[in-house]
Design a protein around this motif. Structure first.
Motif, PDB file in Angstrom:
ATOM      1  N   GLY A 100      11.243  -8.514 -23.070  1.00  0.00           N
ATOM      2  CA  GLY A 100      12.688  -8.330 -22.968  1.00  0.00           C
ATOM      3  C   GLY A 100      13.140  -7.566 -21.749  1.00  0.00           C
ATOM      4  N   SER A 103      16.583  -8.078 -19.949  1.00  0.00           N
ATOM      5  CA  SER A 103      17.464  -8.830 -20.843  1.00  0.00           C
ATOM      6  C   SER A 103      18.748  -8.057 -21.132  1.00  0.00           C
ATOM      7  CB  SER A 103      16.739  -9.188 -22.139  1.00  0.00           C
ATOM      8  OG  SER A 103      16.257  -8.014 -22.788  1.00  0.00           O
ATOM      9  N   SER A 104      18.705  -7.116 -22.058  1.00  0.00           N
ATOM     10  CA  SER A 104      19.902  -6.361 -22.426  1.00  0.00           C
ATOM     11  C   SER A 104      19.510  -5.029 -23.041  1.00  0.00           C
ATOM     12  CB  SER A 104      20.753  -7.147 -23.425  1.00  0.00           C
ATOM     13  OG  SER A 104      20.113  -7.211 -24.690  1.00  0.00           O
ATOM     14  N   ALA A 107      18.571  -5.560 -26.813  1.00  0.00           N
ATOM     15  CA  ALA A 107      17.235  -6.111 -27.036  1.00  0.00           C
ATOM     16  C   ALA A 107      16.162  -5.059 -26.793  1.00  0.00           C
ATOM     17  CB  ALA A 107      17.006  -7.319 -26.135  1.00  0.00           C
TER      18      ALA A 107
END
Length: 258
Positions: A100, A103-104, A107
């Motif tokens: 991840g 990603s964010s 996450a």
């Protein structure tokens, strides 16, 4: 093999799981803020995500400790299932952090929560075995071995992160997951082989809140818990922001900053 040599070998096998836990914890705590900062330079959000470390550190030992105390020992003992589960959960969380990266915040925060829940389950059960199965004259050595192993793991995390967090963060966290599993195997085998965690009397049922209140009413335990609380508040911001500070203000590389 002499009794003394066996004790030294058993102590090494018993403590080596802390190498993996130390590696996983130090890599996540030191370098997750770096991954978050690359997504967005938002110190408040980074601090909020990193509170999963403190939350898991407070809640998981209470839950695992009380739950494992109440279990019937069975063939695996009270602690071994939590050590196995914690190892698997921690390794899975590390892989998720690696996958991840970029990603964010959500996450990575969820993946980090899985890491810290798993590691706290592993270390809580591991430490409980010292009180239950290690004789009084060997407890200082066993405790010291665990702490030294965790420090060795932290050194390994700095080496892994310094070398890989820039070119291949996914590989860094996957490697830490491998170290966690590989280091845990000798300890898990020894615990199973010697039946550790199966000798202590089963604790009566009761709520976690009652167990915590009982500790707070106990002289000595109450002061230790207060000291631990003050200690956590005193250093809470350092793991989240020191590497970023050292990289930006001191102009250090990520390895040296770690």
């Amino acid at each position: 093999m002499s009794r003394r040599e066996w004790q030294a070998g058993a102590l090494l096998a018993f403590s080596v799981a802390a190498v993996g836990a130390g590696t996983a914890r130090a890599l996540t705590t030191t370098y997750l803020p770096v991954l978050l900062e690359r997504i967005e330079d938002a110190p408040t959000l980074i601090g909020a995500v990193m509170t999963v470390n403190a939350a898991a550190g407070f809640g998981v030992p209470l839950a695992v400790g009380v739950w494992s105390d109440r279990r019937h020992a069975g063939g695996l003992g009270r602690r071994l299932p939590f050590m196995v589960g914690g190892t698997v959960l921690g390794a899975g969380g590390l892989v998720a952090v690696g996958l991840g990266s970029g990603s964010s915040y959500v996450a990575l925060g969820l993946a980090a929560a899985v890491v810290y829940v798993g590691l706290n389950a592993l270390t809580t059960a591991h430490r409980a075995l010292i009180a239950e199965d290690v004789t009084d004259d060997r407890r200082p050595a066993a405790t010291s071995a665990q702490e030294l192993a965790a420090a060795l793991g932290a050194g390994a995390a700095v080496a892994i992160g310094g070398a890989l967090i820039d070119p291949a963060p996914g590989l860094a966290f996957a490697l830490a997951a491998g170290v966690l599993i590989a280091a845990s195997l000798p300890t898990l085998f020894l615990v199973r082989r010697l039946g550790l965690g199966a000798r202590a009397a089963r604790r009566p049922s009761g709520r976690i809140r009652d167990s915590l209140m009982g500790a707070l009413r106990t002289p000595g335990a109450r002061e230790v818990l207060l000291s631990q609380t003050l200690w956590v508040f005193a250093y809470a911001a350092l793991p989240a922001f020191f590497v970023l500070y050292a990289e930006r203000e001191l102009e250090l590389g990520l390895g040296a900053a770690g």
